[in-house]
Design an enzyme around this catalytic site. Sequence first.
Site, PDB file in Angstrom:
ATOM      1  N   ARG A  42       0.658  -1.145  -0.355  1.00  0.00           N
ATOM      2  CA  ARG A  42      -0.141   0.020  -0.037  1.00  0.00           C
ATOM      3  C   ARG A  42       0.677   1.298   0.231  1.00  0.00           C
ATOM      4  O   ARG A  42       0.233   2.216  -0.394  1.00  0.00           O
ATOM      5  CB  ARG A  42      -0.576  -0.284   1.333  1.00  0.00           C
ATOM      6  CG  ARG A  42      -1.914   1.155   1.853  1.00  0.00           C
ATOM      7  CD  ARG A  42      -3.034   0.537   2.347  1.00  0.00           C
ATOM      8  NE  ARG A  42      -4.451   1.852   2.054  1.00  0.00           N
ATOM      9  CZ  ARG A  42      -4.166   2.863   3.406  1.00  0.00           C
ATOM     10  NH1 ARG A  42      -2.768   2.622   4.179  1.00  0.00           N
ATOM     11  NH2 ARG A  42      -5.304   3.411   3.344  1.00  0.00           N
ATOM     12  N   LEU A  68      -6.860   8.341  -0.783  1.00  0.00           N
ATOM     13  CA  LEU A  68      -6.970   6.961  -0.879  1.00  0.00           C
ATOM     14  C   LEU A  68      -7.634   6.373   0.727  1.00  0.00           C
ATOM     15  O   LEU A  68      -7.212   6.695   1.573  1.00  0.00           O
ATOM     16  CB  LEU A  68      -5.550   6.780  -0.576  1.00  0.00           C
ATOM     17  CG  LEU A  68      -4.578   4.851  -0.262  1.00  0.00           C
ATOM     18  CD1 LEU A  68      -5.208   3.787  -1.453  1.00  0.00           C
ATOM     19  CD2 LEU A  68      -3.779   4.430   0.368  1.00  0.00           C
ATOM     20  N   SER A  69      -8.457   5.377  -0.115  1.00  0.00           N
ATOM     21  CA  SER A  69      -9.463   5.003   1.046  1.00  0.00           C
ATOM     22  C   SER A  69      -8.704   3.914   2.438  1.00  0.00           C
ATOM     23  O   SER A  69      -8.253   3.235   2.150  1.00  0.00           O
ATOM     24  CB  SER A  69     -10.433   4.292   0.896  1.00  0.00           C
ATOM     25  OG  SER A  69     -11.382   5.184  -0.270  1.00  0.00           O
ATOM     26  N   GLN A  70      -9.816   4.214   3.629  1.00  0.00           N
ATOM     27  CA  GLN A  70      -8.794   3.046   4.702  1.00  0.00           C
ATOM     28  C   GLN A  70      -9.188   1.592   4.659  1.00  0.00           C
ATOM     29  O   GLN A  70      -9.605   1.020   3.691  1.00  0.00           O
ATOM     30  CB  GLN A  70     -10.233   3.626   5.845  1.00  0.00           C
ATOM     31  CG  GLN A  70     -10.800   2.672   6.229  1.00  0.00           C
ATOM     32  CD  GLN A  70     -11.326   3.315   6.859  1.00  0.00           C
ATOM     33  OE1 GLN A  70     -12.578   3.763   7.468  1.00  0.00           O
ATOM     34  NE2 GLN A  70     -11.637   2.702   8.525  1.00  0.00           N
TER      35      GLN A  70
END
Length: 218
Positions: A42, A68-70
């Site tokens: 990530r 950036l989504s969790q």
Amino acid sequence: MTPELQGIGMTSRRTRSRMIQRLREVGITSERVLATMEEVPRHIFLDEALSHRAYEDTSLPIGHSQTLSQPYIVARMTEVLLRHGPVSVLELGTGSGYQTAILAKLVKEVYSVERIKPLQDRARDRLRTLGLRNVMLRHADGGIGWADKGPFDAILVTAAPKELPRDLMMQLAEGGVIIAPVGEEKQILTQAVRHGDDFEVTQIEPVRFVPLLAGVVR
């Protein structure tokens, strides 16, 4: 090893393993999703200044007022999508390319649309770095989808429309599913399964996403 992939060694793997353990603790049960998220680095989807926070369970900025989504949200949306066994998936909002990479490891074909060209360019480079060849990218208004590549088994929307977009839903194959955060102040992760011209809608859980915007940015 390319500079972007530095840090995929022991320390990074331990950090990713802790992220996976947290995802299990908050209810993610798909072993395929968990294994894929442990594999995909990530931190390469963030600017270097934020890479040390990559495995926290939080959303992080990627520029252009996007995030950036969790990890939990990425895992949850992917887990729900995989229950429908899709072969071809349309993603609306490539963003950093992280969700795209997760999908590309799990389904045969990914078509991803991004309205902000600099984000798309960086995402393309990252996907190439990871050797992912089953992704097609398009610079366009996500709200129009990608009709000439459909119908799709699934559509994943990574920004929040005010309501489920019916024009996009009509790009689904019979039995296909759209998964999207829906709403303005209060957003609900929602899925809708196509049955002819009708859709079976299910609300999943509260979420918080950036709004789905029209137009393109070069």
